[in-house]
Design an enzyme around this catalytic site. Sequence first.
Site, PDB file in Angstrom:
ATOM      1  N   MET A  17     -81.971   5.157 -41.711  1.00 48.89           N
ATOM      2  CA  MET A  17     -83.293   4.548 -41.565  1.00 48.89           C
ATOM      3  C   MET A  17     -83.270   3.566 -40.392  1.00 48.89           C
ATOM      4  O   MET A  17     -84.147   2.715 -40.264  1.00 48.89           O
ATOM      5  CB  MET A  17     -83.695   3.836 -42.859  1.00 48.89           C
ATOM      6  CG  MET A  17     -83.808   4.831 -44.017  1.00 48.89           C
ATOM      7  SD  MET A  17     -84.884   4.286 -45.329  1.00 48.89           S
ATOM      8  CE  MET A  17     -84.024   2.851 -45.894  1.00 48.89           C
ATOM      9  N   HIS A  24     -73.221   2.549 -40.209  1.00 49.27           N
ATOM     10  CA  HIS A  24     -73.852   3.780 -39.709  1.00 49.27           C
ATOM     11  C   HIS A  24     -73.014   4.394 -38.582  1.00 49.27           C
ATOM     12  O   HIS A  24     -72.820   5.601 -38.509  1.00 49.27           O
ATOM     13  CB  HIS A  24     -75.239   3.485 -39.125  1.00 49.27           C
ATOM     14  CG  HIS A  24     -76.192   2.824 -40.062  1.00 49.27           C
ATOM     15  ND1 HIS A  24     -76.626   1.527 -39.906  1.00 49.27           N
ATOM     16  CD2 HIS A  24     -76.812   3.292 -41.174  1.00 49.27           C
ATOM     17  CE1 HIS A  24     -77.474   1.226 -40.862  1.00 49.27           C
ATOM     18  NE2 HIS A  24     -77.605   2.270 -41.662  1.00 49.27           N
TER      19      HIS A  24
END
Length: 274
Positions: A17, A24
Amino acid sequence: MLWRSSVKSTLGFVATMGNLHQGHLSLLESSLKDHPISVLSIFVNPAQFNETSDFNRYPRTLESDCKLANELLQKNPGRELIVYAPNDPKEIYPDGFSSVVSVPLLSQDLEAEFRPGHFEGMSTVVYLLLHLVKPQTAYFGRKDYQQYRIVKRMARDLGLPVHIKGMSIIRAEDGLALSSRNQFLKGKEREEALEIRKALLHIERLLANSHKNTELARNWAQNMMSTDSRWQYLDVREARSLSKVIPNKGKVVILGLLKVGDVRLLDNLELELK
Ligand code: AMP
């Protein structure tokens, strides 16, 4: 994605997101190492938020995300990276979209109890993205443990030709699991946040010192929850099914959710009972 049919090499995929951090990037790094081409999706999925205020305040930092992803790409010469960042939810959910992908057995409690509809929104978008990107491997963080198990189960149950790879939790130096929501911790809350990791480690020690007496560990967790309302859940579960029934041997996971201020902190610890 017309582009997809022209790709002949293997493809790795990381769904996010955005508001990228080292957690990430560790997923993307593995994808870049394993595959000639990687796809990174950045989409703040409205369907998985239960509160509009949470959705609205979710940090959107596309420009710096692309910069970070590009820096990582430069360290992997010869690799290609496609960033897919749909701005309009209609690109994912066209008018009239009415379907839901759901994995009920794994979405009954824990996060699901506090975020009704969250996992249905998550698994539906992950299904759509996997269908679009058609990767050989999709990388998911074990930080969102229930999510990881749901996606793995969904891919298996629906026969999706993808390997769902669960990746280690990336932590700050003091042990706090990295999360885009950590930036909302104010003043002393950052220190308070460490209590979740401490509790998980304590339960791990209890299990080790009590010859894996899961009842004892669970009682300690329940006592914590009954005396401290910041805990939304803290429990020991069988790792794959998230069942409360714990076998004598095998993988278990200690899962916790501590709410500090208005930030929900999620963490877990996997271990093998021998
Ligand atoms: P999100 O953008 O929060 O939806 O996360 C996208 C992916 O990154 C998910 O697979 C998360 O589990 C993973 N992720 C987020 N934080 C971490 C972390 N600290 N360590 C490892 N993976 C993470």
